[in-house]
Motif scaffolding. Structure first.
Motif, PDB file in Angstrom:
ATOM      1  N   ALA A  30       0.814  -1.205   0.000  1.00  0.00           N
ATOM      2  CA  ALA A  30       0.000   0.000   0.000  1.00  0.00           C
ATOM      3  C   ALA A  30       0.852   1.262   0.000  1.00  0.00           C
ATOM      4  O   ALA A  30       0.385   2.334  -0.343  1.00  0.00           O
ATOM      5  CB  ALA A  30      -0.931   0.018   1.206  1.00  0.00           C
ATOM      6  N   ALA A  31       2.105   1.173   0.397  1.00  0.00           N
ATOM      7  CA  ALA A  31       2.972   2.338   0.378  1.00  0.00           C
ATOM      8  C   ALA A  31       3.416   2.632  -1.039  1.00  0.00           C
ATOM      9  O   ALA A  31       3.555   1.723  -1.848  1.00  0.00           O
ATOM     10  CB  ALA A  31       4.189   2.081   1.267  1.00  0.00           C
ATOM     11  N   PRO A  32       3.642   3.886  -1.382  1.00  0.00           N
ATOM     12  CA  PRO A  32       4.071   4.218  -2.737  1.00  0.00           C
ATOM     13  C   PRO A  32       5.356   3.506  -3.099  1.00  0.00           C
ATOM     14  O   PRO A  32       6.315   3.486  -2.344  1.00  0.00           O
ATOM     15  CB  PRO A  32       4.274   5.744  -2.682  1.00  0.00           C
ATOM     16  N   ALA A  33       5.379   2.915  -4.302  1.00  0.00           N
ATOM     17  CA  ALA A  33       6.580   2.238  -4.770  1.00  0.00           C
ATOM     18  C   ALA A  33       7.598   3.263  -5.230  1.00  0.00           C
ATOM     19  O   ALA A  33       7.255   4.326  -5.720  1.00  0.00           O
ATOM     20  CB  ALA A  33       6.228   1.298  -5.931  1.00  0.00           C
ATOM     21  N   VAL A  83       1.477   9.771 -18.854  1.00  0.00           N
ATOM     22  CA  VAL A  83       0.463   8.723 -18.964  1.00  0.00           C
ATOM     23  C   VAL A  83       0.050   8.255 -17.575  1.00  0.00           C
ATOM     24  O   VAL A  83       0.775   8.437 -16.594  1.00  0.00           O
ATOM     25  CB  VAL A  83       0.969   7.505 -19.775  1.00  0.00           C
ATOM     26  N   VAL A  84      -1.130   7.650 -17.510  1.00  0.00           N
ATOM     27  CA  VAL A  84      -1.616   6.977 -16.304  1.00  0.00           C
ATOM     28  C   VAL A  84      -1.742   5.494 -16.636  1.00  0.00           C
ATOM     29  O   VAL A  84      -2.220   5.137 -17.723  1.00  0.00           O
ATOM     30  CB  VAL A  84      -2.958   7.562 -15.837  1.00  0.00           C
ATOM     31  N   THR A  97       5.396  10.587 -15.640  1.00  0.00           N
ATOM     32  CA  THR A  97       5.609  11.855 -16.320  1.00  0.00           C
ATOM     33  C   THR A  97       6.403  11.643 -17.601  1.00  0.00           C
ATOM     34  O   THR A  97       6.940  10.563 -17.851  1.00  0.00           O
ATOM     35  CB  THR A  97       6.360  12.840 -15.414  1.00  0.00           C
ATOM     36  N   ARG A  98       6.492  12.675 -18.395  1.00  0.00           N
ATOM     37  CA  ARG A  98       7.198  12.599 -19.677  1.00  0.00           C
ATOM     38  C   ARG A  98       8.653  12.174 -19.505  1.00  0.00           C
ATOM     39  O   ARG A  98       9.220  11.507 -20.366  1.00  0.00           O
ATOM     40  CB  ARG A  98       7.109  13.949 -20.380  1.00  0.00           C
ATOM     41  N   ASP A  99       9.267  12.556 -18.366  1.00  0.00           N
ATOM     42  CA  ASP A  99      10.670  12.209 -18.149  1.00  0.00           C
ATOM     43  C   ASP A  99      10.854  10.902 -17.375  1.00  0.00           C
ATOM     44  O   ASP A  99      11.961  10.537 -17.000  1.00  0.00           O
ATOM     45  CB  ASP A  99      11.406  13.350 -17.443  1.00  0.00           C
ATOM     46  N   GLY A 100       9.756  10.174 -17.116  1.00  0.00           N
ATOM     47  CA  GLY A 100       9.867   8.851 -16.517  1.00  0.00           C
ATOM     48  C   GLY A 100       9.684   8.780 -15.009  1.00  0.00           C
ATOM     49  O   GLY A 100       9.847   7.712 -14.419  1.00  0.00           O
ATOM     50  N   ALA A 101       9.349   9.870 -14.354  1.00  0.00           N
ATOM     51  CA  ALA A 101       9.089   9.822 -12.913  1.00  0.00           C
ATOM     52  C   ALA A 101       7.750   9.136 -12.654  1.00  0.00           C
ATOM     53  O   ALA A 101       6.783   9.344 -13.389  1.00  0.00           O
ATOM     54  CB  ALA A 101       9.071  11.230 -12.324  1.00  0.00           C
ATOM     55  N   VAL A 102       7.701   8.300 -11.606  1.00  0.00           N
ATOM     56  CA  VAL A 102       6.506   7.509 -11.300  1.00  0.00           C
ATOM     57  C   VAL A 102       5.891   7.967  -9.973  1.00  0.00           C
ATOM     58  O   VAL A 102       6.597   8.116  -8.973  1.00  0.00           O
ATOM     59  CB  VAL A 102       6.834   6.008 -11.212  1.00  0.00           C
ATOM     60  N   GLN A 103       4.582   8.196  -9.992  1.00  0.00           N
ATOM     61  CA  GLN A 103       3.843   8.572  -8.787  1.00  0.00           C
ATOM     62  C   GLN A 103       2.662   7.640  -8.621  1.00  0.00           C
ATOM     63  O   GLN A 103       1.846   7.492  -9.535  1.00  0.00           O
ATOM     64  CB  GLN A 103       3.341  10.020  -8.895  1.00  0.00           C
ATOM     65  N   VAL A 104       2.545   6.995  -7.466  1.00  0.00           N
ATOM     66  CA  VAL A 104       1.391   6.151  -7.183  1.00  0.00           C
ATOM     67  C   VAL A 104       0.224   7.038  -6.769  1.00  0.00           C
ATOM     68  O   VAL A 104       0.312   7.786  -5.795  1.00  0.00           O
ATOM     69  CB  VAL A 104       1.702   5.129  -6.070  1.00  0.00           C
ATOM     70  N   LEU A 105      -0.870   6.964  -7.513  1.00  0.00           N
ATOM     71  CA  LEU A 105      -2.049   7.786  -7.230  1.00  0.00           C
ATOM     72  C   LEU A 105      -3.014   7.091  -6.280  1.00  0.00           C
ATOM     73  O   LEU A 105      -3.602   7.724  -5.406  1.00  0.00           O
ATOM     74  CB  LEU A 105      -2.772   8.128  -8.537  1.00  0.00           C
ATOM     75  N   VAL A 106      -3.200   5.780  -6.487  1.00  0.00           N
ATOM     76  CA  VAL A 106      -4.159   5.014  -5.688  1.00  0.00           C
ATOM     77  C   VAL A 106      -3.630   3.597  -5.509  1.00  0.00           C
ATOM     78  O   VAL A 106      -3.074   3.020  -6.448  1.00  0.00           O
ATOM     79  CB  VAL A 106      -5.544   4.944  -6.383  1.00  0.00           C
TER      80      VAL A 106
END
Length: 342
Positions: A30-33, A83-84, A97-106
């Motif tokens: 459940a924690a952001p990867a 992209v999502v 993001t366009r530069d490859g950063a990853v954010q966990v939304l849910v």
């Protein structure tokens, strides 16, 4: 959806393979990867033969965390080149993001009892994702339980909200927003149906249960797009792409098979060149060009980094491809290529 169509003993192996993947995921899912940002690898375009669309400058934009269950499944395009993506056993929706950063939304919680009643798969999964014109993000969650299975929205506050419940025995897979008619469309891979529901939320109803959408032992209707007054859908078991005309009142006409010989097809998208299609073939880890006449040509394969190819999305001359690496390789990725039309 990125599960191969197994036959005989392979069906049991597929279930065991997914179970092993889940068992390997850390308890702190459940924690952001952690994000693995940036362009980490490049690959040449498959040479191909003859005329038609080609791909160039093929590269890996990001490697995902397979140990955390980040099996990349679906793609929704965002402004600016981001992209999502839906992550199947991680039960996550992530932004890249366009530069490859990853954010966990849910990260969706496990249902009571763990969700072992999810059709065919036997474990809860996040599948299709979609973005509305006003920026709202939606995704599909299949839990095997009523009240949890359905279309969810990623709220700006960060928490998910159930918008459209679906029956517990459905396997919702692809999610498309039909803005012209103010509705969602959802493929049901085990039920062999396409559901519809109002964008404002509420009850869903079956839009089409044409026999061309039915499975033949595993997954039927899978990927889906709307184009030129029709809904197009792939059938993983039958290896087909079908076109279903939309009637004047928004209903469904009779399905017409437009391509065959694509066993294990997952998602697909149009190149912008008539009805030419790029198809993600999960079972054989390929990206295939399908001409308007149904002729096929492999553009990318395992030599180019394809591993359990799950989804493809085209915007202008940019082509995004996800690899789930479920039962094929161990490196789920988001890849980017340039579309070159001849």
């Amino acid at each position: 959806m990125s599960f191969h169509r197994p036959t005989g003993l392979r069906r049991r192996a597929a279930a065991l393979g997914l179970a092993a993947l889940l068992a390997a995921a850390p308890a702190a899912l459940a924690a952001p990867a952690p994000a693995l940002a940036g362009v980490l690898a490049t690959a040449p375009a498959h040479p191909g033969h003859g005329g038609g669309t080609r791909l160039g400058d093929v590269r890996v934009l990001v490697h995902f965390d397979r140990a955390a269950g980040q099996v990349a499944e679906s793609i929704a395009l965002e402004p600016g080149g981001g992209v999502v993506i839906g992550m199947i056993p991680a039960r996550q929706v992530v932004r890249v993001t366009r530069d490859g950063a990853v954010q966990v939304l849910v990260t969706m919680p496990l249902p009571p009892g763990g969700g072992g009643t999810t059709p065919v798969i036997g474990t809860p999964v996040v599948t299709g994702v979609a973005r509305s014109d006003d920026g709202a993000l939606y995704f599909l969650y299949s839990s095997g339980q009523g009240g949890l299975t359905g279309i969810w929205q990623v709220r700006r506050s960060g928490g998910p909200r159930l918008v459209v419940p679906l029956p517990a025995d459905t396997m919702p897979n692809a999610l498309v927003i039909d803005g012209k008619r103010g509705r969602f469309l959802v493929t049901d891979s085990t039920g062999g149906r396409i559901w519809q529901a109002p964008l404002r939320g509420g009850a869903a109803s079956v839009w089409s249960a044409d026999p061309a959408l039915a499975p033949s032992g595993f997954f039927g209707a899978n990927g889906m797009k709307i184009r030129d007054g029709a809904v197009w859908a792939s059938n993983s078991d039958r290896g087909t792409i079908v076109r279903i005309p939309v009637t004047r009142d928004g209903g469904s006409g009779r399905a017409e098979v437009r391509a065959t010989g694509l066993e294990g097809i997952d998602d697909f998208d149009f190149t912008g060149r008539g009805t030419e299609i790029l198809a993600a073939i999960n079972q054989s880890s390929k990206l295939v060009r399908v001409g308007a006449d149904g002729a096929q040509e492999t553009l990318l394969d395992a030599e180019d980094g394809m591993q359990g190819t799950t989804a493809v999305a085209v915007r202008g001359n940019r082509v995004y491809v996800t690899n789930g690496a479920n039962l094929a390789g161990n490196d789920p990725t988001l890849m980017l290529a340039k579309l070159r039309r001849r």
